[in-house]
Design a protein around this motif. Structure first.
Motif, PDB file in Angstrom:
ATOM      1  N   ALA A 185       0.841  -1.247  -0.271  1.00 49.43           N
ATOM      2  CA  ALA A 185       0.075  -0.085   0.041  1.00 49.43           C
ATOM      3  C   ALA A 185       0.962   1.335   0.033  1.00 49.43           C
ATOM      4  O   ALA A 185       0.213   2.359  -0.238  1.00 49.43           O
ATOM      5  CB  ALA A 185      -1.035   0.003   1.317  1.00 49.43           C
ATOM      6  N   ALA A 186       2.182   1.113   0.237  1.00 46.66           N
ATOM      7  CA  ALA A 186       3.184   2.549   0.418  1.00 46.66           C
ATOM      8  C   ALA A 186       3.851   2.270  -0.957  1.00 46.66           C
ATOM      9  O   ALA A 186       4.906   3.259  -0.892  1.00 46.66           O
ATOM     10  CB  ALA A 186       3.860   1.955   1.350  1.00 46.66           C
ATOM     11  N   THR A 187       3.799   1.845  -1.986  1.00 45.18           N
ATOM     12  CA  THR A 187       4.633   1.884  -3.054  1.00 45.18           C
ATOM     13  C   THR A 187       4.320   3.150  -4.098  1.00 45.18           C
ATOM     14  O   THR A 187       5.189   3.480  -4.885  1.00 45.18           O
ATOM     15  CB  THR A 187       4.189   0.786  -4.160  1.00 45.18           C
ATOM     16  OG1 THR A 187       2.959   0.645  -4.441  1.00 45.18           O
ATOM     17  CG2 THR A 187       4.535  -0.580  -3.211  1.00 45.18           C
ATOM     18  N   GLY A 188       3.145   3.903  -3.923  1.00 42.15           N
ATOM     19  CA  GLY A 188       3.035   5.102  -4.818  1.00 42.15           C
ATOM     20  C   GLY A 188       4.092   6.095  -5.009  1.00 42.15           C
ATOM     21  O   GLY A 188       4.614   6.250  -5.909  1.00 42.15           O
ATOM     22  N   PRO A 189       4.591   6.364  -3.580  1.00 39.29           N
ATOM     23  CA  PRO A 189       5.872   7.349  -3.852  1.00 39.29           C
ATOM     24  C   PRO A 189       7.115   6.956  -4.354  1.00 39.29           C
ATOM     25  O   PRO A 189       7.914   7.796  -5.154  1.00 39.29           O
ATOM     26  CB  PRO A 189       6.249   7.706  -2.425  1.00 39.29           C
ATOM     27  CG  PRO A 189       4.787   7.289  -1.552  1.00 39.29           C
ATOM     28  CD  PRO A 189       4.362   6.020  -2.320  1.00 39.29           C
ATOM     29  N   TRP A 190       7.296   5.352  -4.426  1.00 42.67           N
ATOM     30  CA  TRP A 190       8.420   5.114  -4.868  1.00 42.67           C
ATOM     31  C   TRP A 190       8.282   4.709  -6.308  1.00 42.67           C
ATOM     32  O   TRP A 190       9.327   4.953  -7.243  1.00 42.67           O
ATOM     33  CB  TRP A 190       8.993   4.045  -4.141  1.00 42.67           C
ATOM     34  CG  TRP A 190       8.904   4.164  -2.506  1.00 42.67           C
ATOM     35  CD1 TRP A 190       8.036   3.928  -1.685  1.00 42.67           C
ATOM     36  CD2 TRP A 190       9.556   5.458  -1.951  1.00 42.67           C
ATOM     37  NE1 TRP A 190       7.973   4.427  -0.610  1.00 42.67           N
ATOM     38  CE2 TRP A 190       8.989   5.673  -0.753  1.00 42.67           C
ATOM     39  CE3 TRP A 190      10.422   6.438  -2.421  1.00 42.67           C
ATOM     40  CZ2 TRP A 190       9.470   6.382   0.345  1.00 42.67           C
ATOM     41  CZ3 TRP A 190      10.949   7.175  -1.396  1.00 42.67           C
ATOM     42  CH2 TRP A 190      10.492   7.362  -0.066  1.00 42.67           C
ATOM     43  N   ARG A 191       7.079   4.325  -6.722  1.00 39.71           N
ATOM     44  CA  ARG A 191       6.834   4.530  -8.459  1.00 39.71           C
ATOM     45  C   ARG A 191       6.963   5.723  -8.811  1.00 39.71           C
ATOM     46  O   ARG A 191       7.555   5.607  -9.910  1.00 39.71           O
ATOM     47  CB  ARG A 191       5.530   3.632  -8.543  1.00 39.71           C
ATOM     48  CG  ARG A 191       5.374   2.302  -8.141  1.00 39.71           C
ATOM     49  CD  ARG A 191       3.754   1.729  -8.421  1.00 39.71           C
ATOM     50  NE  ARG A 191       3.810   0.344  -7.851  1.00 39.71           N
ATOM     51  CZ  ARG A 191       4.198  -0.523  -8.647  1.00 39.71           C
ATOM     52  NH1 ARG A 191       4.858  -0.516  -9.709  1.00 39.71           N
ATOM     53  NH2 ARG A 191       3.963  -1.971  -8.125  1.00 39.71           N
TER      54      ARG A 191
END
Length: 289
Positions: free
Chosen positions: A246-252
């Motif tokens: 659920a926390a991948t957005g910033p790193w993508r």
């Protein structure tokens, strides 16, 4: 970037950056600034300053979003805090405290090219955060960005932390772990607070802790000695996996090359603040950096 790489980067960046934000919760500068703003010394400043971006909310909102604090502890400080200082005044004190604490902990490095670069990368990463279902993140995301690089870095890491934390709460809810049960099982992993610190900081009595521990034993999540069973370990692994997913957005958004660079910068800066005494000795089961 495939899903597994994104989840790995989400965890790696969280681990390398988190101390740069969390140091403010233990910095003497924070208590000084909050007391000067009118709050009572101690945990009132923590509850008020972290929830202030949501406005003068009631204690139930704070307990719900912070999740693993004893609601009785929250209610001793909220809503009284709002009668002593406005959310706007408390937020100004919080940024002032972060500024002073980082200057002390980082020394000359506070104005280094590395801090400026980390601030730029971390702010770019926050562009991949979305507010849906993330109440704490959404509140903090409405605040103005500081102009100084070290404070922009602190604010960016704060946003990334609350974004991840809101997702973590969702994973805990989905897996049936309430606040105290979540805290106890996390302590049992050996990766968080030591038991005594967890009880004290989160406001749980020995009786409450023991009763919840007994319930987790009955469910097969803890053994007789309080350690995670295979079932408990699998549950915690699943929760962390869902949290990372659920926390991948910033790193993508940032991309793997920049994310790795930010993780490296963050690790070095986190190590510096930890070595400068940002956290009390014996608080955590594992070193912060």
């Amino acid at each position: 970037m495939d899903h597994e790489e994104a989840r790995t980067l989400a965890y790696r960046c969280h681990r390398s950056l988190d101390s740069l934000h969390a140091m403010v919760y233990f910095a003497p500068e924070a208590d000084e600034r909050f007391s000067a703003a009118g709050l009572q010394p101690g945990q009132m400043g923590y509850f008020a300053s972290r929830s202030a971006p949501m406005g003068a909310v009631e204690p139930g909102v704070v307990a719900a979003t912070f999740y693993n604090f004893n609601p009785e502890l929250v209610a001793r400080h909220i809503p009284r805090a709002w009668t002593l200082a406005s959310p706007e005044k408390i937020l100004a004190a919080r940024f002032d405290a972060a500024d002073a604490a980082l200057r002390r902990l980082l020394g000359d490095a506070v104005s280094s090219p590395e801090v400026a670069e980390a601030a730029t990368l971390a702010r770019e990463a926050t562009g991949g955060c979305t507010p849906e279902g993330r109440p704490l993140y959404a509140g903090h995301a409405e605040l103005d960005w500081p102009s100084e690089p070290h404070l922009a870095l602190w604010h960016a890491v704060s946003l990334l932390r609350e974004f991840r934390g809101d997702g973590h709460v969702a994973a805990l809810v989905a897996n049936g772990l309430g606040g105290l049960a979540a805290l106890i099982t996390h302590v049992a992993t050996g990766k968080g607070f030591r038991p005594k610190a967890a009880k004290t900081i989160r406001g749980w009595s020995d009786e409450q802790w023991d009763a919840a521990t007994a319930g987790l034993r009955e469910k097969g999540l803890l053994d007789a000695g309080g350690a995670l069973t295979d079932q408990g370990s699998e549950l915690r692994r699943r929760i962390e996996d869902q949290t990372n997913a659920a926390a991948t957005g910033p790193w993508r958004k940032l991309g793997p090359e920049k994310a790795v660079r930010l993780a490296d910068l963050g690790r070095a800066l986190s190590r510096q603040v930890v070595e400068a005494g940002a956290f009390p000795a014996g608080l955590f089961a594992q070193p912060r950096a």
